[in-house]
Design an enzyme around this catalytic site. Structure first.
Site, short mmCIF file in Angstrom:
data_model
loop_
_atom_site.label_atom_id
_atom_site.label_comp_id
_atom_site.label_asym_id
_atom_site.label_seq_id
_atom_site.Cartn_x
_atom_site.Cartn_y
_atom_site.Cartn_z
N SER A 1 1.65 -9.76 -0.81
CA SER A 1 1.27 -8.35 -0.71
C SER A 1 1.47 -7.73 0.66
O SER A 1 1.66 -6.53 0.77
CB SER A 1 -0.18 -8.18 -1.16
N GLU B 1 -9.66 6.10 2.84
CA GLU B 1 -10.47 5.06 3.47
C GLU B 1 -9.53 3.90 3.80
O GLU B 1 -8.47 3.78 3.22
CB GLU B 1 -11.55 4.58 2.51
N LYS C 1 0.81 -1.22 0.00
CA LYS C 1 0.00 0.00 0.00
C LYS C 1 0.85 1.27 0.00
O LYS C 1 0.42 2.30 -0.52
CB LYS C 1 -0.93 0.01 1.21
#
Lengths: 291, 393
Positions: free
Chosen positions: B374, B109, B87
């Site tokens: 991830s 968010e 991210k």
């Protein structure tokens, strides 16, 4: 098929010749608080002085709405409201007032589903969003609507939809916001019929204490580019707001404040509360605001 | 002024309220300018290298491969990036973009909290005000990440509407943006939302696939046969897939089947239908009236009833396959990687591992699976403990 927007034109023309202040269009949510109560609330609004309607279709994810409408949509959906409930409200309004301009208002995703039930289950993912709205256009026209507002269908994406609506005699009603550029205002001006919905402020729906300070300048920018009638919504809740914006535009839309009026009235007294509120906000009754 | 098409065949587009449309145009322009500006690229590359720790390693999962008895599995280690997941790649890039646009306030968010932490981190690094919307249910599930965001100086706003998860957090972030659009950049965390977001996020995450492609080539001299990644909104998957899209590589996205596709799940591509949610036309989970239904996954990061429009396009054109894995299978995948490789993956990632474990045994040992690892699993250990305990009872 009738040319789109004739009831809007007639209503605005009649209002201009009467010169008695702006038309008031209440926003009523189809199915709020229950599908059973909606027809009575529609009739009460007409008795109270509604000159036309926005009939809202509830959606699970209303990104342009504030908490009052979000909560009301949730209540309506839980009570079993569907597109049909809103279309029934359109029908009631049409039967009660044959001349009132009636606008169906909602978000794209439920509208896209309106056709799929009739077009069987061929979920064709291709194509623009115009064709899938065929089902909605047909049903809205049959119910007696004059136009449709699709909150999340900006002018950039709207041409196919506009054509489909026009084929059914419906206006696609566009929204403009204080953030809209002159280029975008012009794009809407070139396509608009019926009226243009001016969002009075940079924000979501919901009652505010005052009309936004830059509203007059915003109206001026739009007025410079179009003669299409303008209506203002978002944040308009009181008689003094209506009177104030009425100096600038010929129609005002009352949403969250009416929803709050319905939500806070006791069961059995809701229709009377709607009628009373509209009498006050249209100026037909002067005293006691029903906060 | 007429777009009338998404960036991805019939998918994508800009289905947003009018108030936001000028901001989307401004963003599109700023992004195009930034792309053409060597200074932006250089600043981002420097941050990715010296702050995030890129490039992230490519690890040969030798014991896992041996135990499965088939293809060789290689792990692209986004879990080793700063803040523990991919991210940060997107968050940093968009914060740099927001600075170029002169927006002093950032909203985001978050579902699992990883994107919220990454955004709070990037904002702290540049001294920018940061507000993170998070569903109340996720605030409960991911208490540690909420605390982390607070430490980083961000304000976390619990969202009480709807199912109180990621979808509702996005709704609330969009409402904030509608209200404060003149001063605020909305830093979307996945390859979703109105154009140009799905493109921006893809480009900022494509470092995953670019690096992995080069690294694998260096180590074994060839392309992978299969690339696998988990898909919620789909940002890490599109980041892995996109640089491989013109190569003869099988691309597999793994969605969350939750309690099963006939029960509560979050497998939007596998079991949803075309629709419009959060400004983009893609696949969504919806009922016959077009109301969005609630998703379910043990993994908060996959618990979303929409998916990035480019994935819908890759599915329609059959360039990528989309499969799904249940909560139970994901838990097994998490245990498997932990025990064989000493890596505790995020629950999101565990879905990709579980599917790799299904297909690896059917492949030959000279074939290769590239798996997008991830994120790390520290944030999930409580949920995993509870789930494994209740499984024993």
């Amino acid at each position: 098929m009738t040319e789109p927007g004739h009831r809007y034109r007639e209503a605005f023309a009649a209002s201009a010749s009467r010169d008695d202040g702006p038309l008031v269009f209440p926003f009523l949510i189809g199915g709020f608080p229950t599908p059973e109560e909606t027809p009575d609330l529609v009739r009460a609004a007409i008795r109270g002085g509604a000159a036309g309607f926005e009939i809202g279709v509830p959606f699970s994810d209303p990104i342009a709405d504030g908490p009052v409408h979000q909560d009301a949509y949730t209540v309506a959906l839980a009570a079993g409201a569907t597109l049909d409930t809103a279309l029934d409200a359109v029908r009631t309004a049409r039967e009660t007032d044959p001349d009132a301009p009636i606008t169906l208002m909602g978000y794209l995703n439920p509208f896209l589903s309106a056709g799929s039930s009739e077009d069987s289950e061929t979920d064709d993912p291709g194509g623009a969003v115009g064709e899938p709205l065929e089902g909605l256009a047909k049903r809205a026209a049959e119910a007696g609507a004059d136009g449709v507002i699709v909150v999340d269908l900006p002018v950039d994406e709207s041409d196919a939809a506009r054509e489909v609506f026009a084929q059914h005699g419906l206006s696609l009603i566009y929204l403009l916001a204080p953030t809209s550029t002159d280029e975008r205002i012009a794009a809407v001006a070139n396509r608009a019929s019926g009226f243009i919905y001016l969002v009075s402020l940079t924000g979501v729906t919901g009652a505010r204490d005052q009309v936004a300070a830059d509203f007059e300048a915003f109206v001026g920018r739009v007025r410079a580019l179009t003669d299409t009638p303008l209506a203002v919504g978002f944040g308009i809740s009181r008689r003094e707001h209506v009177a104030e914006v009425g100096k600038l535009v010929p129609a005002a839309i009352i949403g969250s404040a009416l929803t709050t009026t319905i939500a806070s009235a006791p069961v059995g007294d809701r229709a009377a509360a709607v009628e009373r509120y509209l009498e006050v906000v249209t100026g037909h009754r002067s005293e006691e605001t029903s906060e | 002024m007429t777009r009338e098409s998404g960036a991805f065949g019939p998918f994508g587009g800009q289905f947003a309220p009018e108030t936001l449309m000028p901001a989307l145009a401004e963003l599109e322009e700023a992004w195009a300018e930034a792309q053409g500006d060597p200074q932006f690229r250089a600043e981002l590359d420097e941050m990715l290298r010296d702050y995030v720790g890129r490039e992230t390693p490519l690890t040969h999962a030798a014991r896992l491969s041996e135990q499965l008895g088939g293809a060789q599995i290689w792990l692209k280690r986004e879990d080793l990036a700063h803040t523990g997941a991919h991210k940060i790649n997107n968050a940093l890039g968009q914060v740099l973009l927001a600075r170029r646009m002169g927006k002093p306030r950032i909203i985001a968010e978050t579902g699992a909290g990883q994107h919220g932490v990454a955004t709070a981190t990037a904002c702290a690094r540049f001294g920018i005000e940061c507000i993170v919307y998070m569903g109340e249910e996720d605030v409960r599930r991911q208490a540690l990440n909420v605390f982390r965001m607070g430490l980083l100086g961000a304000e976390v706003v619990p969202v009480k509407s709807g199912a109180r998860t990621l979808k509702d957090a996005i709704n609330e972030a969009i409402r904030d943006w509608v209200t404060n659009v003149r001063t605020t950049h909305y830093l979307i965390g996945s390859a979703i939302g109105p154009h140009p977001y799905p493109v921006i996020v893809r480009e900022l995450q494509s470092c995953i696939g670019r690096e992995a492609r080069d690294q694998l080539h260096e180590k074994i001299g060839k392309l992978p046969d299969v690339a696998i990644a988990c898909v919620g909104g789909g940002s890490n998957a599109i980041g892995l897939f996109h640089p491989l899209i013109d190569d003869p590589v099988r691309l597999i996205g793994v969605e969350a089947a939750g309690e099963g596709l006939d029960a509560r799940h979050a497998a939007t591509l596998s079991a949803g239908s075309p629709g419009v949610l959060h400004g983009t036309r893609s696949y969504v989970l919806q009922d016959e009236h077009g109301q969005i239904t609630e998703a379910h996954s043990i993994s908060a990061g996959l618990d979303y009833p929409g998916v990035g429009p480019e994935h819908a396009w890759l599915m329609l054109t059959e360039r990528a396959e989309y499969v799904s894995v249940t909560d139970e299978e994901a838990l097994d995948g998490l245990k498997l990687l932990s025990e064989t490789e000493g890596i505790i993956p995020a629950l999101e990632t565990a879905h990709a591992i579980a599917y790799a474990a299904k297909i690896a045994p059917q492949m030959s040992p000279d074939e290769t699976i590239l798996l997008g690892l991830s994120g790390r699993g520290d944030k999930d250990v409580e949920i995993v403990r509870d789930a494994l305990e209740s499984r024993e009872h």
